[in-house]
Design an enzyme around this catalytic site. Structure first.
Site, short mmCIF file in Angstrom:
data_model
loop_
_atom_site.label_atom_id
_atom_site.label_comp_id
_atom_site.label_asym_id
_atom_site.label_seq_id
_atom_site.Cartn_x
_atom_site.Cartn_y
_atom_site.Cartn_z
N CYS A 84 56.62 85.16 40.76
CA CYS A 84 56.80 84.02 41.66
C CYS A 84 58.00 83.16 41.28
CB CYS A 84 55.53 83.19 41.66
SG CYS A 84 55.65 81.67 42.62
N ARG B 202 45.75 77.43 50.12
CA ARG B 202 46.15 78.64 49.40
C ARG B 202 46.08 78.44 47.89
NH1 ARG B 202 47.53 82.67 52.35
NH2 ARG B 202 48.38 83.77 50.57
N PHE B 203 45.82 79.52 47.17
CA PHE B 203 45.63 79.48 45.72
C PHE B 203 46.92 79.94 45.03
CE2 PHE B 203 41.65 80.38 47.88
CZ PHE B 203 40.83 79.38 47.40
#
Length: 319
Positions: free
Chosen positions: A55, A124-125
């Site tokens: 990410c 969202r996680f």
């Protein structure tokens, strides 16, 4: 933890698009700050950072943590690069070189941390997650705010040379903020708007805006080593995490293929390589196996075979 079905929030293949097929990123929900005399004061070994090397948003925080010398003050855990139907998994659930188990709760997935902080959480996680080990809650999950905290909040606990490093200097803040705004919209998020578009017109609009913004960055970086003020700032960190992923991941997986960085943007390419090869925080935060596995191996809606490309070789060229 929670019995309800959360796959709408955890499964990347189920992300909702706008009516025109375009992708709109959701905002982060935990927006607290570490500050003296606040609910979350700066303390050694109180906070824990959960990240993915896949990410780019999470890797921003890793770079600044290293630049500021916070490794002994803020502990860190790396999740697996692959996102399944339950979202980000820890290394004990999905083994991968460099992926780790959750040392605090032995969680299986990042989503369990969110439910610890808020049993009714319904967004969202994402990573990064900055966790408070004393209050057992999420402090912040917005990378742009976490790097600002890392830049200044712990200066009182750092040696003078690290405390002196300022990635958001007062005299350059207006210029940094202006640059960050369009870089985020058209480049950092622009690659996702291109890759996650589900209609041709939405894709073409996004990819055209992306390369228009890269052309602007090329002009800014021509003859320069840094984006703003002749020094390393958070603007460089925020752009780097996208550009380092561009040729290995976004060109192929997200169809961002009008030009490559190495062949189409000489000034950007030079800036990228100088940061990677001369500033250890950038190189030490970049793991191409995590990046390529995460992008090519986790998005079955875009790459249904899950095959991870070998190239480009080398992933980054020497200086």
């Amino acid at each position: 933890m929670a019995a309800r079905d959360t796959t709408e929030l955890t499964d990347i293949t189920k992300m909702k698009r706008e009516a025109d097929g375009s992708f709109k990123r959701v905002t982060s929900d935990f927006r607290n700050f570490i500050e003296k005399d606040g609910k979350f004061p700066p303390e050694k070994d109180r906070y824990h950072l959960y990240i993915s090397y896949t990410c780019p948003w999470a890797t921003r925080t890793v770079i600044v943590r290293k630049l500021k010398g916070l490794e002994d003050i803020i502990s860190m855990t790396v999740v697996s690069p692959r996102m399944g139907s339950n979202g980000w998994a820890f290394g004990n659930i999905d083994e991968f070189p460099g992926a780790e188990a959750d040392p605090l709760f032995n969680s299986s997935y990042i989503k369990e941390l969110y439910f610890r902080a808020d049993p009714n959480y319904a967004s969202r996680f994402t990573v990064p997650v900055l966790w408070d080990k004393k209050l057992n809650t999420v402090v912040n999950n917005e990378s742009s705010e976490i790097i600002r905290m890392f830049n200044t909040a712990f200066n009182g606990l750092l040696p003078a040379d690290k405390a002196k490093l300022d990635l958001y200097p007062e005299e350059s803040r207006a210029e940094i903020d202006t640059l960050n705004e369009w870089v985020y919209s058209d480049i950092n998020n622009g690659v996702y708007k291109s890759g996650f578009a589900t209609q041709q017109a939405a894709y073409e609009k996004a990819v055209t805006e992306l390369f228009g913004a890269l052309d602007k960055i090329e002009d800014i970086l021509t003859g320069k080593d840094y984006l703003v003020g002749g020094r390393l700032t958070e603007a460089d960190v925020r752009l780097f995490v996208t550009i380092i992923r561009f040729d290995p991941a976004y060109v192929g997986q997200f169809k961002c293929n009008i030009r490559t960085i190495r062949d189409g943007y000489p000034a950007v390419h030079s800036w990228l390589r100088k940061l990677y090869w001369t500033v250890p925080a950038f190189k030490d935060s970049t793991f191409f196996d995590h990046i390529k596995t995460g992008y090519y191996g986790s998005m079955a809606n875009i790459n249904p075979t899950g095959i991870i490309p070998v190239g480009p070789l080398p992933h980054i060229l020497p200086l």
